[in-house]
Design a protein around this motif. Sequence first.
Motif, PDB file in Angstrom:
ATOM      1  N   ARG A 155     -25.093  -4.461   5.323  1.00  0.00           N
ATOM      2  CA  ARG A 155     -24.355  -3.230   5.041  1.00  0.00           C
ATOM      3  C   ARG A 155     -24.198  -2.370   6.303  1.00  0.00           C
ATOM      4  O   ARG A 155     -23.195  -1.661   6.444  1.00  0.00           O
ATOM      5  CB  ARG A 155     -25.054  -2.442   3.933  1.00  0.00           C
ATOM      6  CG  ARG A 155     -25.050  -3.167   2.593  1.00  0.00           C
ATOM      7  CD  ARG A 155     -25.615  -2.313   1.477  1.00  0.00           C
ATOM      8  NE  ARG A 155     -25.699  -3.066   0.225  1.00  0.00           N
ATOM      9  CZ  ARG A 155     -25.970  -2.522  -0.956  1.00  0.00           C
ATOM     10  NH1 ARG A 155     -26.177  -1.207  -1.056  1.00  0.00           N
ATOM     11  NH2 ARG A 155     -26.042  -3.277  -2.043  1.00  0.00           N
ATOM     12  N   ILE A 156     -25.175  -2.406   7.185  1.00  0.00           N
ATOM     13  CA  ILE A 156     -25.045  -1.689   8.460  1.00  0.00           C
ATOM     14  C   ILE A 156     -23.917  -2.302   9.277  1.00  0.00           C
ATOM     15  O   ILE A 156     -23.098  -1.594   9.863  1.00  0.00           O
ATOM     16  CB  ILE A 156     -26.367  -1.738   9.246  1.00  0.00           C
ATOM     17  CG1 ILE A 156     -27.443  -0.908   8.530  1.00  0.00           C
ATOM     18  CG2 ILE A 156     -26.177  -1.247  10.687  1.00  0.00           C
ATOM     19  CD1 ILE A 156     -28.838  -1.091   9.090  1.00  0.00           C
ATOM     20  N   GLY A 157     -23.882  -3.639   9.336  1.00  0.00           N
ATOM     21  CA  GLY A 157     -22.832  -4.348  10.067  1.00  0.00           C
ATOM     22  C   GLY A 157     -23.171  -4.539  11.536  1.00  0.00           C
ATOM     23  O   GLY A 157     -23.957  -3.785  12.112  1.00  0.00           O
ATOM     24  N   PRO A 158     -22.574  -5.570  12.151  1.00  0.00           N
ATOM     25  CA  PRO A 158     -22.940  -5.911  13.531  1.00  0.00           C
ATOM     26  C   PRO A 158     -22.599  -4.830  14.550  1.00  0.00           C
ATOM     27  O   PRO A 158     -23.373  -4.617  15.498  1.00  0.00           O
ATOM     28  CB  PRO A 158     -22.170  -7.207  13.803  1.00  0.00           C
ATOM     29  CG  PRO A 158     -21.109  -7.276  12.749  1.00  0.00           C
ATOM     30  CD  PRO A 158     -21.636  -6.549  11.565  1.00  0.00           C
ATOM     31  N   GLU A 159     -21.493  -4.161  14.395  1.00  0.00           N
ATOM     32  CA  GLU A 159     -21.100  -3.171  15.407  1.00  0.00           C
ATOM     33  C   GLU A 159     -22.082  -2.001  15.451  1.00  0.00           C
ATOM     34  O   GLU A 159     -22.570  -1.609  16.518  1.00  0.00           O
ATOM     35  CB  GLU A 159     -19.688  -2.659  15.132  1.00  0.00           C
ATOM     36  CG  GLU A 159     -19.180  -1.682  16.181  1.00  0.00           C
ATOM     37  CD  GLU A 159     -17.739  -1.260  15.944  1.00  0.00           C
ATOM     38  OE1 GLU A 159     -17.311  -0.277  16.577  1.00  0.00           O
ATOM     39  OE2 GLU A 159     -17.055  -1.903  15.126  1.00  0.00           O
ATOM     40  N   GLY A 177     -27.233 -14.709  16.366  1.00  0.00           N
ATOM     41  CA  GLY A 177     -27.944 -15.527  15.392  1.00  0.00           C
ATOM     42  C   GLY A 177     -27.680 -15.121  13.960  1.00  0.00           C
ATOM     43  O   GLY A 177     -28.267 -15.694  13.044  1.00  0.00           O
ATOM     44  N   GLY A 178     -26.791 -14.128  13.741  1.00  0.00           N
ATOM     45  CA  GLY A 178     -26.454 -13.718  12.380  1.00  0.00           C
ATOM     46  C   GLY A 178     -26.960 -12.333  12.065  1.00  0.00           C
ATOM     47  O   GLY A 178     -28.118 -12.009  12.361  1.00  0.00           O
ATOM     48  N   ILE A 179     -26.115 -11.513  11.456  1.00  0.00           N
ATOM     49  CA  ILE A 179     -26.482 -10.129  11.198  1.00  0.00           C
ATOM     50  C   ILE A 179     -27.678 -10.010  10.275  1.00  0.00           C
ATOM     51  O   ILE A 179     -28.413  -9.008  10.313  1.00  0.00           O
ATOM     52  CB  ILE A 179     -25.269  -9.346  10.610  1.00  0.00           C
ATOM     53  CG1 ILE A 179     -25.585  -7.845  10.500  1.00  0.00           C
ATOM     54  CG2 ILE A 179     -24.852  -9.930   9.272  1.00  0.00           C
ATOM     55  CD1 ILE A 179     -25.942  -7.175  11.800  1.00  0.00           C
TER      56      ILE A 179
END
Length: 299
Positions: A155-159, A177-179
């Motif tokens: 929910r936070i997200g990668p950015e 390696g994946g969020i």
Amino acid sequence: MRLWLLFAPLLLSACARSIPAAAPPSEAAARSPTPPSEVAKSSPVPPVVERVDGSGRELFAAAQVEGVFVLRSLATGEQIVTDAALAGIGELPASTFKIPNALIALERGVLAGADATLKWDGVERGGSPEWNRDHSLASALRDSTVWFFQEVARRIGPEAMQASLRAFAYGNADIGGGIDSFWLKGQLRISPREQVEFMSRLHRRELPVAREHMALVEHMLTRAQAPGWSWRGKTGLTDHEGRAVGWLVGLAERSGTTWAYALMLRAPETEVERLIPLRAELARALLVRHGALPPEAAR
């Protein structure tokens, strides 16, 4: 790859039977924590002066593990390390990453507070039976519930996650390696020294998040307390590349003085479960030895 990220009450009672354990923070209490003394946070920050003190190495040797302990007095800046080389080696943070994950979720509005709840999807997961139910932030942090914090990270997200970790100067801040798994089996690495620096900034309210969020997360890390002292910390455990890695990082306060600490243990991958009780046993013994906790905390 197998992940062991347990914080189950049965294991805690086995390794700390005689410590007057703090009750898990209630949702109401977690919403309005009693903050630690603000004096330390408003005082000038002393420079860190590190010295090597190998007196704890016999504890690691007796336990037949490779280990390092870093302890910093936030009052004086004195920092002791039991192994200067190992203190600078980065490893996967495993469940100790739940500390920054919780801070980012609160700051970004993904979670509204300690009682913010996510529903369990009904999929039973290995690790701890405590994971297999709905959880609030407070209970998920207490029980080290992996799925909860994986969903929070999504929910936070990668950015936003990447930007926050860089702002925190958290280890190498690499979310490759994946969020929902970069701290479990991905590219994120942090050293014991960096863990101590992060916990020091958390306690001094120097991280770029709201002070109330830092106070709340620090409060929810409470493991044990009694008049005149408190012990806060978060465990982590993983195995990768043939090696098991165990963590316990946090804060200890005694008579108004606060210390930040990090314990890291390493052993062959086949011995990962053996590290579960050792983390608390060794950290507690070393904190007492160096005066950050009173002798009765060791019983």
